[in-house]
Design a protein around this motif. Structure first.
Motif, mmCIF file in Angstrom:
data_model
loop_
_atom_site.group_PDB
_atom_site.id
_atom_site.type_symbol
_atom_site.label_atom_id
_atom_site.label_comp_id
_atom_site.label_asym_id
_atom_site.label_seq_id
_atom_site.Cartn_x
_atom_site.Cartn_y
_atom_site.Cartn_z
ATOM 1 N N GLN A 1 -76.936 -72.522 28.051
ATOM 2 C CA GLN A 1 -75.822 -73.814 28.024
ATOM 3 C C GLN A 1 -74.786 -74.403 26.525
ATOM 4 O O GLN A 1 -73.735 -74.633 27.786
ATOM 5 N N ALA A 2 -75.073 -73.645 25.902
ATOM 6 C CA ALA A 2 -74.316 -74.022 25.429
ATOM 7 C C ALA A 2 -73.286 -72.583 25.497
ATOM 8 O O ALA A 2 -71.986 -72.766 24.944
ATOM 9 N N MET A 3 -73.349 -71.358 25.736
ATOM 10 C CA MET A 3 -72.182 -70.869 26.360
ATOM 11 C C MET A 3 -71.843 -70.952 27.513
ATOM 12 O O MET A 3 -70.617 -70.449 27.705
ATOM 13 N N SER A 4 -71.917 -72.256 28.997
ATOM 14 C CA SER A 4 -71.417 -72.366 29.188
ATOM 15 C C SER A 4 -70.168 -73.400 29.403
ATOM 16 O O SER A 4 -70.714 -73.793 28.464
ATOM 17 N N HIS A 5 -69.394 -73.069 30.217
ATOM 18 C CA HIS A 5 -67.579 -73.610 29.826
ATOM 19 C C HIS A 5 -68.113 -75.008 31.406
ATOM 20 O O HIS A 5 -68.446 -74.598 32.462
ATOM 21 N N SER A 6 -68.359 -76.538 31.175
ATOM 22 C CA SER A 6 -68.057 -77.171 31.685
ATOM 23 C C SER A 6 -67.231 -76.833 33.449
ATOM 24 O O SER A 6 -66.292 -76.102 33.069
ATOM 25 N N GLY A 7 -67.436 -77.490 34.206
ATOM 26 C CA GLY A 7 -66.891 -77.016 35.997
ATOM 27 C C GLY A 7 -67.002 -75.406 36.107
ATOM 28 O O GLY A 7 -66.265 -75.141 37.494
ATOM 29 N N SER A 8 -68.092 -74.772 35.473
ATOM 30 C CA SER A 8 -67.768 -72.927 35.735
ATOM 31 C C SER A 8 -68.868 -72.348 36.199
ATOM 32 O O SER A 8 -69.045 -71.211 37.141
ATOM 33 N N ARG A 9 -70.238 -73.597 36.902
ATOM 34 C CA ARG A 9 -71.147 -73.271 37.867
ATOM 35 C C ARG A 9 -70.915 -72.562 39.439
ATOM 36 O O ARG A 9 -69.272 -73.276 39.835
ATOM 37 N N ARG A 10 -71.268 -72.154 39.771
ATOM 38 C CA ARG A 10 -71.381 -71.507 40.763
ATOM 39 C C ARG A 10 -72.499 -71.595 41.950
ATOM 40 O O ARG A 10 -73.778 -71.082 41.325
ATOM 41 N N TYR A 11 -72.471 -71.876 42.731
ATOM 42 C CA TYR A 11 -73.469 -71.840 43.855
ATOM 43 C C TYR A 11 -73.790 -70.290 44.341
ATOM 44 O O TYR A 11 -72.572 -69.470 44.901
ATOM 45 N N TRP A 12 -74.770 -69.697 44.154
ATOM 46 C CA TRP A 12 -75.237 -67.986 44.444
ATOM 47 C C TRP A 12 -76.854 -68.033 45.086
ATOM 48 O O TRP A 12 -77.570 -69.735 44.488
ATOM 49 N N SER A 13 -76.845 -67.326 46.173
ATOM 50 C CA SER A 13 -78.292 -66.749 46.382
ATOM 51 C C SER A 13 -79.007 -65.161 46.157
ATOM 52 O O SER A 13 -78.393 -64.935 45.528
ATOM 53 N N PHE A 14 -80.166 -65.535 45.587
ATOM 54 C CA PHE A 14 -80.806 -64.676 45.192
ATOM 55 C C PHE A 14 -80.335 -62.926 46.429
ATOM 56 O O PHE A 14 -80.338 -61.918 46.471
ATOM 57 N N ASP A 15 -79.881 -63.279 47.761
ATOM 58 C CA ASP A 15 -79.259 -62.390 48.692
ATOM 59 C C ASP A 15 -77.938 -61.485 48.715
ATOM 60 O O ASP A 15 -77.681 -60.414 49.109
ATOM 61 N N GLN A 16 -76.944 -61.749 47.475
ATOM 62 C CA GLN A 16 -75.607 -61.620 47.178
ATOM 63 C C GLN A 16 -75.814 -60.517 46.394
ATOM 64 O O GLN A 16 -76.146 -60.473 45.555
ATOM 65 N N PRO A 17 -75.579 -59.666 46.537
ATOM 66 C CA PRO A 17 -74.927 -58.210 45.874
ATOM 67 C C PRO A 17 -75.511 -58.069 44.404
ATOM 68 O O PRO A 17 -75.561 -58.086 43.533
ATOM 69 N N ASP A 18 -73.949 -59.507 43.878
ATOM 70 C CA ASP A 18 -73.617 -59.155 42.264
ATOM 71 C C ASP A 18 -74.946 -59.955 41.563
ATOM 72 O O ASP A 18 -75.026 -59.705 40.815
ATOM 73 N N VAL A 19 -75.321 -60.785 42.325
ATOM 74 C CA VAL A 19 -76.281 -61.344 42.071
ATOM 75 C C VAL A 19 -78.095 -61.145 41.733
ATOM 76 O O VAL A 19 -78.405 -60.985 40.090
ATOM 77 N N GLN A 20 -78.116 -60.223 42.567
ATOM 78 C CA GLN A 20 -79.174 -58.902 41.990
ATOM 79 C C GLN A 20 -78.556 -57.391 40.937
ATOM 80 O O GLN A 20 -79.515 -57.573 40.342
ATOM 81 N N ASP A 21 -77.006 -57.312 40.702
ATOM 82 C CA ASP A 21 -76.657 -56.692 40.084
ATOM 83 C C ASP A 21 -76.783 -57.408 38.558
ATOM 84 O O ASP A 21 -77.231 -57.093 37.219
ATOM 85 N N SER A 22 -76.756 -59.336 38.381
ATOM 86 C CA SER A 22 -77.191 -59.479 37.598
ATOM 87 C C SER A 22 -78.342 -59.636 37.158
ATOM 88 O O SER A 22 -78.267 -59.247 35.438
ATOM 89 N N ILE A 23 -79.285 -59.791 37.827
ATOM 90 C CA ILE A 23 -80.929 -59.807 37.471
ATOM 91 C C ILE A 23 -80.361 -58.642 36.664
ATOM 92 O O ILE A 23 -82.087 -58.193 35.890
ATOM 93 N N LYS A 24 -80.138 -57.090 37.693
ATOM 94 C CA LYS A 24 -80.583 -55.898 37.066
ATOM 95 C C LYS A 24 -80.266 -55.839 35.618
ATOM 96 O O LYS A 24 -81.294 -55.424 34.542
ATOM 97 N N ILE A 25 -79.300 -55.927 35.704
ATOM 98 C CA ILE A 25 -78.623 -56.034 34.003
ATOM 99 C C ILE A 25 -79.732 -57.085 32.657
ATOM 100 O O ILE A 25 -80.142 -56.782 31.923
ATOM 101 N N LEU A 26 -79.671 -58.550 33.421
ATOM 102 C CA LEU A 26 -80.179 -59.507 32.764
ATOM 103 C C LEU A 26 -82.272 -58.957 32.544
ATOM 104 O O LEU A 26 -82.178 -59.015 30.836
#
Length: 99
Positions: free
Chosen positions: A62-87
């Motif tokens: 929350q501290a690192m987020s900038h207001s208005g930068s939220r993006r709606y996403w779904s677990f079936d999106q490849p970039d979200v899956q990549d982000s999960i792996k990286i995290l």
């Protein structure tokens, strides 16, 4: 870093997918480092860190987020899956991932 709860993981993931994919690994590393700094501060002084919060992954995200930068996403999106792996890999390497 505090024990990671589901909401912490989702907040971190929300932060990562709202950033450019090329920066995901660096952002994940910074997120974990900031949560660790905040937790050490909380442990030493008994109060929250002024920038990174209480040592949870959620407060750091929350501290690192900038207001208005939220993006709606779904677990079936490849970039979200990549982000999960990286995290997950970042948390595992930091040895703060509670199994």
């Amino acid at each position: 870093m505090r024990r990671i709860l589901v909401d912490d993981f989702l907040a971190a993931l929300d932060f990562l997918v709202s950033r450019p994919a090329a920066d995901c690994q660096r952002n994940a590393r910074e997120l974990v480092e900031n949560a660790n700094v905040a937790y050490e501060f909380w442990s030493d002084y008994g109060r929250v860190h002024a920038l990174w919060g209480n040592g949870s992954l959620m407060s750091a995200a929350q501290a690192m987020s900038h207001s208005g930068s939220r993006r709606y996403w779904s677990f079936d999106q490849p970039d979200v899956q990549d982000s999960i792996k990286i995290l997950m890999n970042t948390l595992d390497r930091a040895k703060h991932f509670h199994r």
